[in-house]
Design a protein around this motif. Structure first.
Motif, PDB file in Angstrom:
ATOM      1  N   GLU A 178      18.956  -7.609 -22.655  1.00  0.00           N
ATOM      2  CA  GLU A 178      19.112  -6.153 -22.548  1.00  0.00           C
ATOM      3  C   GLU A 178      20.548  -5.728 -22.832  1.00  0.00           C
ATOM      4  O   GLU A 178      20.799  -4.734 -23.519  1.00  0.00           O
ATOM      5  N   GLU A 179      21.489  -6.488 -22.333  1.00  0.00           N
ATOM      6  CA  GLU A 179      22.909  -6.179 -22.533  1.00  0.00           C
ATOM      7  C   GLU A 179      23.275  -6.201 -24.025  1.00  0.00           C
ATOM      8  O   GLU A 179      24.031  -5.342 -24.504  1.00  0.00           O
ATOM      9  N   LEU A 180      22.742  -7.159 -24.753  1.00  0.00           N
ATOM     10  CA  LEU A 180      23.079  -7.306 -26.174  1.00  0.00           C
ATOM     11  C   LEU A 180      22.110  -6.573 -27.092  1.00  0.00           C
ATOM     12  O   LEU A 180      22.321  -6.547 -28.321  1.00  0.00           O
ATOM     13  N   GLY A 181      21.051  -6.002 -26.537  1.00  0.00           N
ATOM     14  CA  GLY A 181      20.065  -5.302 -27.355  1.00  0.00           C
ATOM     15  C   GLY A 181      19.262  -6.223 -28.246  1.00  0.00           C
ATOM     16  O   GLY A 181      18.845  -5.831 -29.344  1.00  0.00           O
ATOM     17  N   LEU A 182      18.995  -7.432 -27.770  1.00  0.00           N
ATOM     18  CA  LEU A 182      18.257  -8.420 -28.552  1.00  0.00           C
ATOM     19  C   LEU A 182      16.756  -8.209 -28.412  1.00  0.00           C
ATOM     20  O   LEU A 182      16.270  -7.781 -27.359  1.00  0.00           O
ATOM     21  N   GLU A 183      16.019  -8.538 -29.448  1.00  0.00           N
ATOM     22  CA  GLU A 183      14.558  -8.499 -29.411  1.00  0.00           C
ATOM     23  C   GLU A 183      14.005  -9.918 -29.314  1.00  0.00           C
ATOM     24  O   GLU A 183      14.607 -10.863 -29.837  1.00  0.00           O
ATOM     25  N   VAL A 184      12.867 -10.044 -28.645  1.00  0.00           N
ATOM     26  CA  VAL A 184      12.215 -11.344 -28.545  1.00  0.00           C
ATOM     27  C   VAL A 184      11.875 -11.820 -29.961  1.00  0.00           C
ATOM     28  O   VAL A 184      11.215 -11.108 -30.716  1.00  0.00           O
ATOM     29  N   PRO A 185      12.321 -13.007 -30.349  1.00  0.00           N
ATOM     30  CA  PRO A 185      12.118 -13.467 -31.724  1.00  0.00           C
ATOM     31  C   PRO A 185      10.711 -14.000 -31.960  1.00  0.00           C
ATOM     32  O   PRO A 185      10.130 -14.661 -31.106  1.00  0.00           O
ATOM     33  N   LYS A 186      10.196 -13.740 -33.151  1.00  0.00           N
ATOM     34  CA  LYS A 186       8.899 -14.276 -33.553  1.00  0.00           C
ATOM     35  C   LYS A 186       9.022 -15.280 -34.690  1.00  0.00           C
ATOM     36  O   LYS A 186       8.015 -15.868 -35.101  1.00  0.00           O
TER      37      LYS A 186
ATOM     38  N   PHE B 171      15.311 -16.335 -33.973  1.00  0.00           N
ATOM     39  CA  PHE B 171      15.786 -17.014 -32.764  1.00  0.00           C
ATOM     40  C   PHE B 171      17.212 -17.524 -32.950  1.00  0.00           C
ATOM     41  O   PHE B 171      18.072 -17.331 -32.089  1.00  0.00           O
ATOM     42  N   MET B 172      17.479 -18.172 -34.066  1.00  0.00           N
ATOM     43  CA  MET B 172      18.822 -18.690 -34.311  1.00  0.00           C
ATOM     44  C   MET B 172      19.832 -17.554 -34.479  1.00  0.00           C
ATOM     45  O   MET B 172      21.006 -17.685 -34.093  1.00  0.00           O
ATOM     46  N   ALA B 173      19.390 -16.434 -35.021  1.00  0.00           N
ATOM     47  CA  ALA B 173      20.276 -15.269 -35.125  1.00  0.00           C
ATOM     48  C   ALA B 173      20.636 -14.750 -33.732  1.00  0.00           C
ATOM     49  O   ALA B 173      21.789 -14.346 -33.479  1.00  0.00           O
TER      50      ALA B 173
ATOM     51  N   LEU C 285       7.537 -30.818 -28.791  1.00  0.00           N
ATOM     52  CA  LEU C 285       6.146 -30.696 -28.362  1.00  0.00           C
ATOM     53  C   LEU C 285       5.646 -29.250 -28.407  1.00  0.00           C
ATOM     54  O   LEU C 285       4.500 -28.993 -28.794  1.00  0.00           O
ATOM     55  N   ALA C 286       6.494 -28.298 -28.015  1.00  0.00           N
ATOM     56  CA  ALA C 286       6.078 -26.892 -27.984  1.00  0.00           C
ATOM     57  C   ALA C 286       5.919 -26.313 -29.385  1.00  0.00           C
ATOM     58  O   ALA C 286       5.357 -25.231 -29.549  1.00  0.00           O
ATOM     59  N   ASP C 287       6.402 -27.029 -30.382  1.00  0.00           N
ATOM     60  CA  ASP C 287       6.267 -26.572 -31.766  1.00  0.00           C
ATOM     61  C   ASP C 287       4.876 -26.844 -32.330  1.00  0.00           C
ATOM     62  O   ASP C 287       4.575 -26.456 -33.463  1.00  0.00           O
ATOM     63  N   TYR C 288       4.002 -27.495 -31.531  1.00  0.00           N
ATOM     64  CA  TYR C 288       2.725 -27.917 -32.104  1.00  0.00           C
ATOM     65  C   TYR C 288       1.838 -26.744 -32.507  1.00  0.00           C
ATOM     66  O   TYR C 288       1.043 -26.872 -33.452  1.00  0.00           O
ATOM     67  N   TYR C 289       1.926 -25.596 -31.850  1.00  0.00           N
ATOM     68  CA  TYR C 289       1.148 -24.444 -32.311  1.00  0.00           C
ATOM     69  C   TYR C 289       1.450 -24.173 -33.779  1.00  0.00           C
ATOM     70  O   TYR C 289       0.536 -23.878 -34.573  1.00  0.00           O
ATOM     71  N   ASN C 290       2.721 -24.262 -34.147  1.00  0.00           N
ATOM     72  CA  ASN C 290       3.110 -24.003 -35.530  1.00  0.00           C
ATOM     73  C   ASN C 290       2.602 -25.091 -36.470  1.00  0.00           C
ATOM     74  O   ASN C 290       2.220 -24.815 -37.603  1.00  0.00           O
TER      75      ASN C 290
ATOM     76  N   GLU D 263       3.661 -13.402 -38.324  1.00  0.00           N
ATOM     77  CA  GLU D 263       2.267 -13.015 -38.134  1.00  0.00           C
ATOM     78  C   GLU D 263       1.457 -14.089 -37.428  1.00  0.00           C
ATOM     79  O   GLU D 263       0.371 -13.811 -36.922  1.00  0.00           O
ATOM     80  N   HIS D 264       1.948 -15.303 -37.432  1.00  0.00           N
ATOM     81  CA  HIS D 264       1.288 -16.400 -36.717  1.00  0.00           C
ATOM     82  C   HIS D 264       2.239 -16.883 -35.620  1.00  0.00           C
ATOM     83  O   HIS D 264       2.909 -17.896 -35.752  1.00  0.00           O
ATOM     84  N   ASN D 265       2.277 -16.115 -34.554  1.00  0.00           N
ATOM     85  CA  ASN D 265       3.183 -16.389 -33.438  1.00  0.00           C
ATOM     86  C   ASN D 265       2.328 -16.663 -32.204  1.00  0.00           C
ATOM     87  O   ASN D 265       1.598 -15.795 -31.737  1.00  0.00           O
ATOM     88  N   GLY D 266       2.383 -17.909 -31.710  1.00  0.00           N
ATOM     89  CA  GLY D 266       1.543 -18.267 -30.576  1.00  0.00           C
ATOM     90  C   GLY D 266       2.120 -19.425 -29.796  1.00  0.00           C
ATOM     91  O   GLY D 266       3.186 -19.965 -30.136  1.00  0.00           O
ATOM     92  N   VAL D 267       1.404 -19.817 -28.738  1.00  0.00           N
ATOM     93  CA  VAL D 267       1.923 -20.813 -27.810  1.00  0.00           C
ATOM     94  C   VAL D 267       1.118 -22.102 -27.844  1.00  0.00           C
ATOM     95  O   VAL D 267      -0.079 -22.112 -28.126  1.00  0.00           O
ATOM     96  N   THR D 268       1.813 -23.177 -27.521  1.00  0.00           N
ATOM     97  CA  THR D 268       1.195 -24.477 -27.312  1.00  0.00           C
ATOM     98  C   THR D 268       0.834 -24.596 -25.834  1.00  0.00           C
ATOM     99  O   THR D 268       1.669 -24.324 -24.966  1.00  0.00           O
ATOM    100  N   VAL D 269      -0.405 -24.991 -25.564  1.00  0.00           N
ATOM    101  CA  VAL D 269      -0.931 -24.999 -24.197  1.00  0.00           C
ATOM    102  C   VAL D 269      -1.061 -26.431 -23.686  1.00  0.00           C
ATOM    103  O   VAL D 269      -1.602 -27.300 -24.372  1.00  0.00           O
ATOM    104  N   TRP D 270      -0.556 -26.650 -22.482  1.00  0.00           N
ATOM    105  CA  TRP D 270      -0.709 -27.929 -21.788  1.00  0.00           C
ATOM    106  C   TRP D 270      -1.685 -27.767 -20.630  1.00  0.00           C
ATOM    107  O   TRP D 270      -1.677 -26.746 -19.930  1.00  0.00           O
ATOM    108  N   MET D 271      -2.493 -28.771 -20.417  1.00  0.00           N
ATOM    109  CA  MET D 271      -3.250 -28.835 -19.186  1.00  0.00           C
ATOM    110  C   MET D 271      -2.320 -29.336 -18.082  1.00  0.00           C
ATOM    111  O   MET D 271      -1.420 -30.152 -18.333  1.00  0.00           O
ATOM    112  N   PRO D 272      -2.500 -28.861 -16.853  1.00  0.00           N
ATOM    113  CA  PRO D 272      -1.609 -29.263 -15.770  1.00  0.00           C
ATOM    114  C   PRO D 272      -1.857 -30.699 -15.330  1.00  0.00           C
ATOM    115  O   PRO D 272      -2.833 -31.339 -15.742  1.00  0.00           O
ATOM    116  N   THR D 273      -0.981 -31.194 -14.484  1.00  0.00           N
ATOM    117  CA  THR D 273      -1.233 -32.484 -13.855  1.00  0.00           C
ATOM    118  C   THR D 273      -2.484 -32.387 -12.990  1.00  0.00           C
ATOM    119  O   THR D 273      -2.931 -31.290 -12.625  1.00  0.00           O
ATOM    120  N   ALA D 274      -3.049 -33.528 -12.679  1.00  0.00           N
ATOM    121  CA  ALA D 274      -4.288 -33.566 -11.902  1.00  0.00           C
ATOM    122  C   ALA D 274      -4.165 -34.544 -10.746  1.00  0.00           C
ATOM    123  O   ALA D 274      -3.313 -35.445 -10.760  1.00  0.00           O
TER     124      ALA D 274
END
Length: 426
Positions: free
Chosen positions: A150-158, A163-165, A194-199, A296-307
């Protein structure tokens, strides 16, 4: 060396009767060492004790990462595993040879209330189910410090470039670490890969199938190798906190919560730890998916929790099964929420989230509300995961190894694991 827990918690099971008197039982549980796993184990066992006061439970903790994996395997092999233990679903579970070492749970009265999306990740090829989820579903991406944005006026990157900017602007205009890394806890070094797997999945929908069949590799699949390349790029840009080699997981959560750092790649299960350790800053932490190349293809990688699992060598199988049956109820979900807060969607039918979820949870839920914005982590689509990944990503994240050689080394690491599992075509 056996690690002792800080205290002993009373847990209850189904006590037998002898001569009309309840027979006391003492069960043991092995928990992970993160604050949320400990708090959940305590809360559930306390609640169960209130219903069945004739059984006690001693809790131990174990390290995370490769060291913790080795402890699990050793104790199962030697018959020294506690009566109930917490461990991963997916590919890591398969390395335990569950049909040989664990108790099937198919006959639990509440097993039908556990969502199939989870039970499929804790089952063997014969359809035997071995685990009950200990937490809600988890996604991987970036926590970020909302006040700094908020202080820098940044937008959530897609996109990764956006993101690097943002990192560049943070580095230029503040004295904060743009990107937090915590290699004292080596397992945290894997998250950006690992979180890059959605991509990866978006660009190569059949990668998991081909990877399992030894027909695709990280090194020869550009989309799969990008996770290593992005970690290398972030290191070479100089965006990490100065103490990234010695910083711990808890340091990383503190930094992103207080604004000492701005981005922390992590699983959303850590929301619970932020709520426990930094409640006043809980809503200063937001979340976004790891960006790829296409907004346009921005999404998350999902993990199942520990059991929670039960080893076949347990002397208290009936009581342990009754406890796990209790965990698979909406009442248990509410207990977990009360203990560590709401961190994502539950995997048991009838479980709900409160209206006032933390900021990071509300940021995460929209990904589940639109088709095509989630993909399971690779370890839930394939039984193959090399045990050396966290050491390889530490090397990339410290400049010791480049992305090309990291991908090649990981492919060799994976090959060893696949052969151990006796997968075809390896």
């Amino acid at each position: 060396m056996k690690m002792k827990y800080l205290a002993t918690t009373a847990i209850v099971g189904v006590a037998g009767l002898a001569g009309g008197q309840a027979v006391a039982e003492e069960l043991s549980v092995l928990s992970g060492n993160n604050i949320e796993s400990i708090a959940i184990s305590e809360a559930l066992t306390d609640a169960y004790t209130a219903m069945h006061p004739d059984v006690t439970f001693s809790i131990e903790i174990r390290p995370g990462g490769t060291e913790g994996d080795n402890i699990i395997k050793t104790r199962l092999a030697t018959g020294e595993m506690p009566d109930i233990f917490l461990y991963n679903a997916g590919s890591l579970l398969q390395t335990l040879r569950p049909s040989r070492t664990l108790v099937p749970l198919n006959d639990l009265p509440n097993i039908g209330d556990v969502l199939e999306s989870f039970t499929s990740t804790v089952s063997d090829s014969d359809g035997n189910i071995y685990g009950i989820p200990s937490q809600p579903a988890v996604v991987g991406g970036f926590f970020y410090n909302v006040p700094t944005y908020e202080e820098l006026g940044l937008e959530v990157p897609k996109t990764w470039d956006a993101f690097m900017a943002n990192n560049a602007e943070i580095a230029e205009k503040t004295d904060k670490a743009p990107l937090i890394q915590t290699y004292r806890d080596t397992w945290t070094s894997q998250i950006m890969v690992l979180a890059d797997y959605y991509n990866v999945h978006t660009q190569n929908p059949d990668f998991a199938e081909k990877y399992t069949a030894n027909e695709a590799k990280f090194a020869d699949t550009p989309a799969a190798k990008k996770g290593f390349e992005r970690l290398q790029e972030a290191y070479e840009a100089g965006y990490f906190n100065e103490d990234f080699g010695a910083a711990t997981y808890n340091d990383g959560l503190r930094m992103v919560a207080t604004g000492e750092g701005v981005h922390y790649p992590m699983l959303t299960s850590a929301i619970s730890a932020i709520q426990q350790n930094h409640p006043d800053q809980l809503n200063d932490v937001g979340f976004f998916a790891q960006p790829g190349d296409d907004a346009e293809h921005n999404g998350v990688t999902v993990w199942m929790p520990t059991a929670f699992y039960i080893p076949k060598d347990s002397d208290h199988i009936d009581t342990a099964k009754d406890f796990l049956n209790f965990v698979a109820t909406p009442e248990a979900c509410d207990i977990i929420t009360d203990a560590v807060g709401a961190s994502g969607p539950y995997l048991v039918k009838g479980c709900t989230l409160p209206d006032d979820v933390p900021r990071a949870v509300s940021d995460m839920l929209p990904y589940f509300e639109e088709d095509g914005r989630t993909a399971p982590a690779l370890e839930f689509l394939s039984p193959v995961k090399g045990p050396g990944l966290e050491q390889i990503t530490v090397e990339v994240g410290t400049g010791i190894r480049d992305a090309d050689s990291a991908a090649e080394l990981y492919d060799r690491d994976v090959e060893k694991q696949a052969k151990q599992l006796r997968l075809p075509n390896w």
